[in-house]
Motif scaffolding. Structure first.
Motif, PDB file in Angstrom:
ATOM      1  N   ILE A  63     -50.320  -5.810 -11.115  1.00  0.00           N
ATOM      2  CA  ILE A  63     -48.887  -6.021 -11.341  1.00  0.00           C
ATOM      3  C   ILE A  63     -48.083  -5.231 -10.320  1.00  0.00           C
ATOM      4  N   ALA A  64     -48.492  -3.990 -10.079  1.00  0.00           N
ATOM      5  CA  ALA A  64     -47.796  -3.138  -9.116  1.00  0.00           C
ATOM      6  C   ALA A  64     -47.821  -3.749  -7.720  1.00  0.00           C
ATOM      7  N   ALA A  65     -48.936  -4.344  -7.330  1.00  0.00           N
ATOM      8  CA  ALA A  65     -49.030  -4.988  -6.016  1.00  0.00           C
ATOM      9  C   ALA A  65     -48.043  -6.136  -5.912  1.00  0.00           C
ATOM     10  N   ASP A  66     -47.925  -6.913  -6.961  1.00  0.00           N
ATOM     11  CA  ASP A  66     -46.983  -8.028  -6.973  1.00  0.00           C
ATOM     12  C   ASP A  66     -45.543  -7.529  -6.866  1.00  0.00           C
ATOM     13  N   GLY A  73     -40.829  -5.823   2.351  1.00  0.00           N
ATOM     14  CA  GLY A  73     -41.750  -6.519   3.248  1.00  0.00           C
ATOM     15  C   GLY A  73     -43.023  -5.756   3.536  1.00  0.00           C
ATOM     16  N   VAL A  74     -43.661  -5.229   2.499  1.00  0.00           N
ATOM     17  CA  VAL A  74     -44.905  -4.481   2.695  1.00  0.00           C
ATOM     18  C   VAL A  74     -46.102  -5.424   2.662  1.00  0.00           C
ATOM     19  N   GLU A  75     -47.190  -4.938   3.218  1.00  0.00           N
ATOM     20  CA  GLU A  75     -48.459  -5.633   3.101  1.00  0.00           C
ATOM     21  C   GLU A  75     -49.368  -4.814   2.205  1.00  0.00           C
ATOM     22  N   ILE A  76     -50.225  -5.494   1.476  1.00  0.00           N
ATOM     23  CA  ILE A  76     -51.182  -4.792   0.632  1.00  0.00           C
ATOM     24  C   ILE A  76     -52.359  -4.378   1.499  1.00  0.00           C
ATOM     25  N   VAL A  88     -50.128   0.358   0.104  1.00  0.00           N
ATOM     26  CA  VAL A  88     -49.271  -0.599   0.802  1.00  0.00           C
ATOM     27  C   VAL A  88     -48.941  -0.041   2.176  1.00  0.00           C
ATOM     28  N   THR A  89     -48.655  -0.938   3.113  1.00  0.00           N
ATOM     29  CA  THR A  89     -48.245  -0.524   4.447  1.00  0.00           C
ATOM     30  C   THR A  89     -46.997  -1.284   4.851  1.00  0.00           C
ATOM     31  N   GLY A  90     -46.213  -0.667   5.691  1.00  0.00           N
ATOM     32  CA  GLY A  90     -44.985  -1.271   6.183  1.00  0.00           C
ATOM     33  C   GLY A  90     -44.163  -0.211   6.881  1.00  0.00           C
ATOM     34  N   THR A  91     -42.899  -0.516   7.137  1.00  0.00           N
ATOM     35  CA  THR A  91     -42.027   0.502   7.702  1.00  0.00           C
ATOM     36  C   THR A  91     -41.798   1.576   6.643  1.00  0.00           C
ATOM     37  N   ILE A  92     -41.257   2.694   7.068  1.00  0.00           N
ATOM     38  CA  ILE A  92     -41.006   3.778   6.126  1.00  0.00           C
ATOM     39  C   ILE A  92     -40.068   3.310   5.014  1.00  0.00           C
ATOM     40  N   SER A  93     -38.995   2.625   5.377  1.00  0.00           N
ATOM     41  CA  SER A  93     -38.033   2.171   4.359  1.00  0.00           C
ATOM     42  C   SER A  93     -38.633   1.111   3.443  1.00  0.00           C
ATOM     43  N   SER A  98     -40.721  -0.174  -1.875  1.00  0.00           N
ATOM     44  CA  SER A  98     -41.738  -0.797  -2.727  1.00  0.00           C
ATOM     45  C   SER A  98     -42.256   0.190  -3.766  1.00  0.00           C
ATOM     46  N   LEU A  99     -42.483   1.450  -3.371  1.00  0.00           N
ATOM     47  CA  LEU A  99     -42.927   2.461  -4.336  1.00  0.00           C
ATOM     48  C   LEU A  99     -41.864   2.660  -5.420  1.00  0.00           C
ATOM     49  N   SER A 100     -40.613   2.753  -5.012  1.00  0.00           N
ATOM     50  CA  SER A 100     -39.514   2.921  -5.978  1.00  0.00           C
ATOM     51  C   SER A 100     -39.438   1.749  -6.940  1.00  0.00           C
ATOM     52  N   ALA A 101     -39.596   0.549  -6.409  1.00  0.00           N
ATOM     53  CA  ALA A 101     -39.531  -0.650  -7.252  1.00  0.00           C
ATOM     54  C   ALA A 101     -40.649  -0.660  -8.289  1.00  0.00           C
ATOM     55  N   VAL A 102     -41.841  -0.273  -7.876  1.00  0.00           N
ATOM     56  CA  VAL A 102     -42.972  -0.228  -8.809  1.00  0.00           C
ATOM     57  C   VAL A 102     -42.709   0.807  -9.897  1.00  0.00           C
TER      58      VAL A 102
END
Length: 120
Positions: A63-66, A73-76, A88-93, A98-102
């Motif tokens: 669920i967290a990945a979704d 715009g992160v990639e798993i 997850v990987t992506g730009t710093i922002s 994504s972490l905050s959203a999860v």
């Protein structure tokens, strides 16, 4: 007397709580870290970040990945429904969003206990 010489048996049982115990953002990690984690070497990792979550119960990592992918715009990089690990990987922002959203989703919608995001 024989009873006293027997090794003591200890039974351990995992009782998963509803929690996120690690939420960490690695800003601008060294390329070797991507390699050691087995993350896609063909991606340009300059100005990138790695986000790491540890979740219990472990299946919640799905669920967290979704949520993470839909939030930014992160990639798993890695998801494990058995250990509860999500990378997850992506730009710093993007990674931070994504972490905050999860964290927000599982706290508000699933009544989880969550930790703060740490950063290096």
């Amino acid at each position: 007397m024989e009873e006293m010489n027997r090794p003591q048996r200890i039974v351990q049982e995992l009782v998963p709580g509803k929690e996120i115990t690690i939420a960490h953002l690695i800003a601008s990690p060294d390329e070797v870290l991507y390699q050691k984690l087995g993350l896609d070497p063909s991606v340009d990792h300059s100005k990138s970040a790695i986000g790491v979550l540890t979740i219990s119960p472990a299946e919640t990592a799905i669920i967290a990945a979704d949520v993470a992918m839909k939030a930014a715009g992160v990639e798993i990089g890695f998801v494990d429904r058995f250990s509860g690990t999500l990378i997850v990987t992506g730009t710093i922002s993007e990674a931070e969003a994504s972490l905050s959203a999860v964290l927000n989703y599982v706290k508000e919608k699933m009544n989880f206990s969550v930790c703060e995001i740490t950063r290096t």
